[in-house]
Design a protein around this motif. Sequence first.
Motif, PDB file in Angstrom:
ATOM      1  N   UNK A 194       0.836  -1.200   0.000  1.00 38.76           N
ATOM      2  CA  UNK A 194       0.000   0.000   0.000  1.00 38.76           C
ATOM      3  C   UNK A 194       0.867   1.245   0.000  1.00 38.76           C
ATOM      4  N   UNK A 195       1.884   1.282   0.858  1.00 37.88           N
ATOM      5  CA  UNK A 195       2.737   2.462   0.933  1.00 37.88           C
ATOM      6  C   UNK A 195       3.618   2.600  -0.297  1.00 37.88           C
ATOM      7  N   UNK A 196       4.099   1.482  -0.834  1.00 37.27           N
ATOM      8  CA  UNK A 196       4.914   1.553  -2.046  1.00 37.27           C
ATOM      9  C   UNK A 196       4.096   2.154  -3.181  1.00 37.27           C
ATOM     10  N   UNK A 197       2.828   1.785  -3.263  1.00 36.34           N
ATOM     11  CA  UNK A 197       1.956   2.355  -4.293  1.00 36.34           C
ATOM     12  C   UNK A 197       1.742   3.842  -4.075  1.00 36.34           C
ATOM     13  N   UNK A 198       1.600   4.273  -2.820  1.00 29.38           N
ATOM     14  CA  UNK A 198       1.451   5.697  -2.540  1.00 29.38           C
ATOM     15  C   UNK A 198       2.691   6.472  -2.991  1.00 29.38           C
ATOM     16  N   UNK A 199       3.858   5.913  -2.735  1.00 28.99           N
ATOM     17  CA  UNK A 199       5.099   6.558  -3.140  1.00 28.99           C
ATOM     18  C   UNK A 199       5.190   6.625  -4.668  1.00 28.99           C
ATOM     19  N   UNK A 200       4.821   5.540  -5.325  1.00 25.83           N
ATOM     20  CA  UNK A 200       4.829   5.504  -6.781  1.00 25.83           C
ATOM     21  C   UNK A 200       3.855   6.530  -7.360  1.00 25.83           C
ATOM     22  N   UNK A 201       2.640   6.554  -6.845  1.00 26.29           N
ATOM     23  CA  UNK A 201       1.626   7.457  -7.371  1.00 26.29           C
ATOM     24  C   UNK A 201       2.008   8.915  -7.183  1.00 26.29           C
ATOM     25  N   UNK A 202       2.631   9.239  -6.044  1.00 23.83           N
ATOM     26  CA  UNK A 202       3.032  10.625  -5.779  1.00 23.83           C
ATOM     27  C   UNK A 202       3.975  11.134  -6.862  1.00 23.83           C
ATOM     28  N   UNK A 203       4.905  10.284  -7.291  1.00 22.81           N
ATOM     29  CA  UNK A 203       5.856  10.691  -8.317  1.00 22.81           C
ATOM     30  C   UNK A 203       5.283  10.543  -9.719  1.00 22.81           C
ATOM     31  N   UNK A 204       4.526   9.484  -9.956  1.00 22.78           N
ATOM     32  CA  UNK A 204       4.025   9.203 -11.302  1.00 22.78           C
ATOM     33  C   UNK A 204       3.033  10.270 -11.760  1.00 22.78           C
ATOM     34  N   UNK A 205       2.088  10.618 -10.889  1.00 22.77           N
ATOM     35  CA  UNK A 205       1.037  11.564 -11.271  1.00 22.77           C
ATOM     36  C   UNK A 205       1.379  12.998 -10.911  1.00 22.77           C
ATOM     37  N   UNK A 206       2.263  13.187  -9.955  1.00 24.76           N
ATOM     38  CA  UNK A 206       2.685  14.522  -9.565  1.00 24.76           C
ATOM     39  C   UNK A 206       1.643  15.256  -8.741  1.00 24.76           C
ATOM     40  N   UNK A 207       2.070  16.352  -8.149  1.00 25.83           N
ATOM     41  CA  UNK A 207       1.168  17.184  -7.377  1.00 25.83           C
ATOM     42  C   UNK A 207       0.278  18.014  -8.274  1.00 25.83           C
ATOM     43  N   UNK A 208      -0.669  18.709  -7.664  1.00 25.96           N
ATOM     44  CA  UNK A 208      -1.620  19.515  -8.436  1.00 25.96           C
ATOM     45  C   UNK A 208      -0.893  20.543  -9.293  1.00 25.96           C
ATOM     46  N   UNK A 209       0.110  21.190  -8.721  1.00 22.53           N
ATOM     47  CA  UNK A 209       0.873  22.194  -9.457  1.00 22.53           C
ATOM     48  C   UNK A 209       2.253  21.674  -9.850  1.00 22.53           C
ATOM     49  N   UNK A 210       2.455  20.360  -9.762  1.00 19.31           N
ATOM     50  CA  UNK A 210       3.733  19.770 -10.125  1.00 19.31           C
ATOM     51  C   UNK A 210       3.656  19.074 -11.466  1.00 19.31           C
ATOM     52  N   UNK A 211       4.518  18.106 -11.652  1.00 16.11           N
ATOM     53  CA  UNK A 211       4.566  17.385 -12.922  1.00 16.11           C
ATOM     54  C   UNK A 211       4.827  15.908 -12.664  1.00 16.11           C
ATOM     55  N   UNK A 212       4.039  15.048 -13.287  1.00 17.16           N
ATOM     56  CA  UNK A 212       4.250  13.620 -13.173  1.00 17.16           C
ATOM     57  C   UNK A 212       5.577  13.208 -13.785  1.00 17.16           C
ATOM     58  N   UNK A 213       6.214  12.224 -13.170  1.00 17.77           N
ATOM     59  CA  UNK A 213       7.550  11.815 -13.592  1.00 17.77           C
ATOM     60  C   UNK A 213       7.550  10.637 -14.559  1.00 17.77           C
ATOM     61  N   UNK A 214       6.360  10.105 -14.884  1.00 15.55           N
ATOM     62  CA  UNK A 214       6.322   8.928 -15.735  1.00 15.55           C
ATOM     63  C   UNK A 214       6.565   7.668 -14.930  1.00 15.55           C
ATOM     64  N   UNK A 215       6.156   6.529 -15.478  1.00 10.72           N
ATOM     65  CA  UNK A 215       6.213   5.285 -14.728  1.00 10.72           C
ATOM     66  C   UNK A 215       7.600   4.833 -14.350  1.00 10.72           C
ATOM     67  N   UNK A 216       8.572   4.978 -15.258  1.00  5.92           N
ATOM     68  CA  UNK A 216       9.919   4.455 -15.000  1.00  5.92           C
ATOM     69  C   UNK A 216      10.570   5.172 -13.819  1.00  5.92           C
ATOM     70  N   UNK A 217      10.572   6.500 -13.852  1.00  4.47           N
ATOM     71  CA  UNK A 217      11.219   7.243 -12.761  1.00  4.47           C
ATOM     72  C   UNK A 217      10.368   7.244 -11.498  1.00  4.47           C
TER      73      UNK A 217
END
Length: 298
Positions: A194-217
């Motif tokens: 569950x937590x690993x997915x949260x960490x992945x999603x935070x980077x993959x989709x990015x914040x509201x005013x941020x930018x998603x990093x894509x699946x690999x990164x």
Amino acid sequence: MPPPPEARAVAARLARTQPVPELESLFVELPDDPRAPGVETRACLLGELALLGAGAGRPRVDAYAERLRAPGHPLAWLPGSRLDIEHRFLVRVRGRGSVKTLRQLRARFPEAPSSEAGADAGRLAVEVPDDARAQTAARPFVAGGWARTPEVRFFALPSPLEPGDVGTAFLRQLPLDCLEGGGAAVACVTMPDDLLDELFSAACHGGVDGQGQGGAYARLHAWESLYALMGLPADVPFLDAVRTAFDHRWVRFLASTPWFHHDTADLGLAVLDPSRTRVAVLAATDTDVTAPDGSARP
């Protein structure tokens, strides 16, 4: 240096739209320089294919991935195939968004009981600062551009703490900025996937005013963060890290304090190591509400 956004975007689009046999031709020429044109896109494509469970076992693809390991390309550290613990990556469940309220947290996870033993242990906890480890643990949220820099703290306990005592009574005794100001708080038990997915999603989709990093990164940042939270060196094999992760106690928490925005996404995490004498805490929050000068609300 962060990877160029165009390389991440092209790789994700190719992985989604092109059959793997047609993509194999992209990996015929092995790279001599990881900075050469096109190499970063191919490295991201390898990562995207791994998330889709494709690519591994194909000689050209495997040879290209192996060549990236020699110069130490960051994505080459990751497993070439998707692990079972990553089963939630890229899976969206309709009607199930981010946890933003104490009620939502209670509805999704079993609540961790508070205890006097936990409170006593929290009062005796000693903070162990480690800036490099904290930065690595926070990387998914920083890379994704969440509104507030995450709070990451590490603590040592004078004697072993029972996993069942890691609750709100324990957390409230720690010197955490995210819990200052009073207000209700809830702590619930969860699992490492569950937590690993949260960490992945935070980077993959990015914040509201941020930018998603894509699946690999996003996958890279998620694993780096998980290793940092558990205090594992990078040379620990992934399957050993997975086994170790399930020996930890993982607790989500949330509080009605000014630190959390209670807007688009909030995450509080505490993890007790197998020795029961070390605790890592991470808190992150995001919002689309801006200050009068146009900057993100602090």
